[in-house]
Structures are given as structure tokens and as C-alpha cells.
Design a protein around this motif. Structure first.
Motif, mmCIF file in Angstrom:
data_model
loop_
_atom_site.group_PDB
_atom_site.id
_atom_site.type_symbol
_atom_site.label_atom_id
_atom_site.label_comp_id
_atom_site.label_asym_id
_atom_site.label_seq_id
_atom_site.Cartn_x
_atom_site.Cartn_y
_atom_site.Cartn_z
ATOM 1 N N ASP A 171 -6.884 -1.630 -14.555
ATOM 2 C CA ASP A 171 -5.426 -1.728 -14.201
ATOM 3 C C ASP A 171 -4.759 -2.900 -14.677
ATOM 4 O OD1 ASP A 171 -3.209 -0.894 -12.592
ATOM 5 O OD2 ASP A 171 -3.871 -1.866 -11.012
ATOM 6 N N ARG B 39 -10.026 -5.062 -12.443
ATOM 7 C CA ARG B 39 -8.635 -5.044 -12.541
ATOM 8 C C ARG B 39 -8.183 -5.189 -14.060
ATOM 9 N NH1 ARG B 39 -4.064 -7.578 -9.165
ATOM 10 N NH2 ARG B 39 -2.200 -7.066 -10.462
ATOM 11 N N TYR B 40 -9.121 -5.869 -14.839
ATOM 12 C CA TYR B 40 -8.735 -6.185 -16.146
ATOM 13 C C TYR B 40 -9.001 -4.906 -16.883
ATOM 14 C CZ TYR B 40 -7.688 -8.590 -20.335
ATOM 15 O OH TYR B 40 -7.142 -9.035 -21.682
ATOM 16 N N PHE C 184 -6.969 -8.736 -6.398
ATOM 17 C CA PHE C 184 -5.990 -7.526 -6.057
ATOM 18 C C PHE C 184 -4.714 -7.852 -5.908
ATOM 19 C CE2 PHE C 184 -10.243 -7.561 -4.325
ATOM 20 C CZ PHE C 184 -10.848 -6.651 -5.289
ATOM 21 N N HIS D 247 -11.838 -9.246 -10.624
ATOM 22 C CA HIS D 247 -10.966 -9.480 -11.675
ATOM 23 C C HIS D 247 -11.565 -8.646 -12.815
ATOM 24 C CE1 HIS D 247 -9.712 -13.390 -9.600
ATOM 25 N NE2 HIS D 247 -8.830 -12.876 -10.714
ATOM 26 N N TRP E 158 -1.197 -6.400 -14.274
ATOM 27 C CA TRP E 158 -1.496 -7.934 -14.140
ATOM 28 C C TRP E 158 -0.341 -8.693 -14.310
ATOM 29 C CZ3 TRP E 158 -6.913 -9.474 -14.475
ATOM 30 C CH2 TRP E 158 -7.063 -10.894 -14.494
#
Ligand code: HEM
Length: 225
Positions: free
Chosen positions: A29, A25-26, A199, A22, A33
Motif C-alpha cells: 500500500d 504497508r510499504y 497503519f 511497515h 504513504w
């Protein structure tokens, strides 16, 4: 060795992947989201599948919190004895579990049967869908069938204690050895989805999208050349 792997190492790997995934990703990318809505392709089946799934899963999660996180002795002190707890967990749990399962079946059928929804889906979208379906099915099976055929088994004396011990870094795989296979499968699949979570489109849960119902429409127009 296998027990240590399944009930100690694997849960920690899944939890670590959940947290680190998490954060990554934050950080790297953030723009991806999203719940990746496919509403503009098909609305009717989505509406029923999504409403039933979400209506069921929220009470189911609250039930997991009560059954797994709150020790039986605390509930007993509040006047909820074992018998009362199990009546509530099995009957209320089954009703909301079945609602969730029907929702998940509709969502899976929609994703696989409508050509454009399927084409818009990534491999991970399909995998998450199938995982959720299996987890919810195994949860309902354990609640309705396994609880009935093994009435002496009490998951609050085994699974719940094992689960809480993980979070105080005092894991005890022995507590899981005698657990019926349906519960074991449900839990392993449950941990696996936590590892996949960061993901996938499931990240939308943390954005608490309550304003979704009242937000303005997103207008999609055909691209004219
Ligand atoms: C990973 C940790 C998890 C553990 C330890 C766990 C444990 C359990 C247990 C012990 C039950 C039986 C409850 C009863 O008989 O009263 C159950 C049922 C159920 N679980 Fe899970 N579960 C986990 C994850 C999940 C996830 C991720 C989902 C959904 C996405 C889920 C959905 C369900 C459903 C639908 C039921 C049946 C309805 C109910 O009894 O609430 N579980 N689970």
C-alpha cells in the motif's frame, strides 16, 4: 501472569506489529504513504501546533535515547553523575515536554473543532491524535509530578534496564513491578502507538520530510463542473 503479559508479551507484540506492519504497508500500500496534510483546509492553527509539537518532540526523543538506551554507568564514566543527569532530564525534559504538549493540544483542538478537518480525518487519525496527547501528557506528568513525589524512584535503575533487556531478548518483567503507575501508563500507551504506527499517517516520519519546508507549493483548484 499479568506482569509477564504487560511487560514482556505486549511489548514484543507491539514491536513485531511495528516491523511487519511497515514492511506490509510499504509492499502492498505504498501509495498511501503520506502525512495526509490538511494544510489546504486550515493553515494558521496548524502552523503553531505543528511547529511546537515538532520543536518539542525531537529533543524529547533524543532525551529518551540518552535516558533509556545509554547505561547510567557509561554516562558516569563521561562525567555525568546521577545528580547532573536528573537535573538535565527533569528541567530540559520538562521544558521540551511542555512545548510538545502545547503543540499536541493545539493540533487536537484543531482536528476536532474545524469541521472540514474533522470530516477529512479517518477514525485512525483521531485515535492517533488522542493517543499522542495522552502519551505526552503522561510523560510530562511522570517527569514533573511523579519524579517530585517519589524522589527515591530512579527509572534508570528499573525502566531503562527493563527496556534494554527487551532488545537483547532477555526480558525481565520483575523490574517493572515497583514502577509508579504514571510511568507504567506512559510506557504502555507508548508501546501501543508503535503497534498503530505503520497503519497511520505517522509513517511520514521515516520519509524524513526535511525538504517539505522548501518544496514547491501543491496547487489545489476547485473542481468546476
Ligand atoms: C515506548 C517506550 C517509552 C518509554 C519506555 C518512555 C519512557 C519515558 C520516561 C522514563 C520518561 C521520564 C523522563 C524523565 O523523567 O526524565 C518519559 C517522559 C516523556 N515521554 Fe516517554 N517513553 C516512551 C515512549 C514515548 C513516546 C512514544 C512519546 C511521544 C510520542 C513520549 C513522550 C514523552 C514526553 C513528552 C515526556 C516528558 C518530557 C521528557 O521527560 O522527555 N514517550 N518517557
Amino acid at each position: 501472569m499479568l506482569n509477564q503479559f504487560l511487560w514482556v508479551i505486549l511489548p514484543y507484540i507491539c514491536m513485531a506489529t511495528f516491523i511487519i506492519g511497515h514492511i506490509a504497508r510499504y509492499r502492498f500500500d505504498k501509495l498511501s504513504w503520506t502525512a495526509k496534510s490538511s494544510e489546504f483546509i486550515e493553515k494558521k492553527q496548524l502552523k503553531w501546533g505543528s511547529i511546537l509539537f515538532h520543536l518539542g518532540i525531537v529533543p524529547v526523543i533524543m532525551g529518551h535515547f540518552v535516558g533509556l538506551v545509554i547505561p547510567a554507568s557509561w554516562l558516569e564514566a563521561l562525567g555525568v553523575n546521577d545528580h547532573l543527569y536528573h537535573i538535565g532530564a527533569v528541567y530540559i525534559g520538562s521544558v521540551f515536554g511542555i512545548i510538545t504538549l502545547i503543540g499536541m493540544l493545539l493540533l487536537t483542538a484543531r482536528r476536532l473543532s474545524i469541521k472540514n478537518v474533522r470530516r477529512l480525518s479517518s477514525a485512525l487519525d483521531i485515535i492517533v491524535n488522542i493517543f499522542l496527547l495522552l502519551i505526552v501528557f503522561m510523560g510530562c506528568y511522570a517527569t514533573i509530578v511523579t519524579n517530585a513525589v517519589t524522589p527515591t524512584f530512579d527509572y534508570r535503575e528499573t525502566i531503562s534496564i527493563w527496556f534494554r533487556n527487551l532488545f537483547v531478548f532477555s526480558p525481565n518483567a520483575d523490574l517493572m513491578v515497583q514502577v509508579p503507575i504514571a510511568f507504567k501508563m506512559h510506557i504502555l500507551l507508548g508501546f501501543a502507538i508503535f503497534a498503530l504506527w505503520p497503519f497511520t499517517r505517522l509513517v511520514h516520519v521515516w520519509s524524513v520530510p526535511f525538504t517539505y519546508a522548501s518544496r514547491s507549493y501543491i496547487v489545489y483548484r476547485k473542481h468546476k463542473v
